[in-house]
Scaffold this motif. Structure first.
Motif: not given
Length: 212
Positions: A33-40, A42-49, A184-190
């Motif tokens: 069920l994991r989509r490419s946007s989910d993986r993206l 996750a990496w964006i969240s890690l980078g922001i953190l 913002a990135t979460g909203l765009v991906l959503y």
């Protein structure tokens, strides 16, 4: 009637269950069920953190150091250009309604005074004095190089307080910026996911609606 399917019942009221830590990392695990946007995401969240963890302390110390240098320079300038001078009250200071109370000890009233400026010319101004001082009483006032009554030079406590204030603001600014970027990135991906779902449904729905 036998065989009828009972209507769905709402779940019992109660506090929301706390997600298991294993479930919180679902974007990092392989699953169908994991989509490419989910993986993206996750990496964006890690980078922001990581960026916030590095940038927030750096901003706090950088802004704090700049603020300290600014206020230290301001205090030194004020010490050179301001002078403590005697001034004489031209009117009686108002009396406090509760003489001798703790509030009366902290209260100050603005009263006109007369003093001599740095140029030797007699001047008048207004300063805050203790309640009940009679006219012709002498008080000390801070006067700048232009002969105006002003505040005393910044103290070490004021410099420290203002420096800490700017440092905390810088730290919070970086954290809030990171949270805003994450949202913002979460909203765009959503929205991207919604658009993909709409496209997929537009392609699938006609085949489901065909009559045999």
């Amino acid at each position: 009637m036998a065989g009828e399917i009972p209507p769905a019942q709402p779940p019992p009221a109660g506090p929301d269950p706390v997600p298991h830590p294993y479930l919180l990392m679902w974007r990092w695990r392989r699953n169908p069920l994991r989509r490419s946007s989910d993986r993206l995401r996750a990496w964006i969240s890690l980078g922001i953190l990581l960026a916030v963890l590095v940038a927030a302390p750096a901003a706090m110390f950088g802004v704090g150091d700049s603020a300290y240098r600014h206020y230290r320079s301001t205090a030194e300038h004020e010490e050179r250009t301001r002078d403590h001078r005697p001034a004489v009250l031209t009117h009686d200071a108002p009396r406090h309604p509760e003489p001798g109370s703790d509030e009366a000890k902290e209260t100050r009233y603005p009263v006109p005074v007369r003093f001599t400026g740095p140029d030797g010319v007699s001047r008048t101004g207004t300063t805050e004095v203790e309640p009940g001082l009679p006219a012709d009483s002498t008080v000390l006032v801070w006067v700048d190089d232009e002969g105006r009554i002003t505040e005393p030079p910044l103290s070490a406590e004021q410099i420290c307080s203002r420096t800490m204030g700017w440092a905390i603001l810088a730290f919070l600014g970086v954290v809030i910026t990171g949270l805003a970027a994450h949202a913002a990135t979460g909203l765009v991906l959503y929205r991207r996911n919604l658009a993909q779902w709409d496209a997929a449904w537009a392609n699938t729905a006609p085949r489901w609606s065909r009559l045999p």
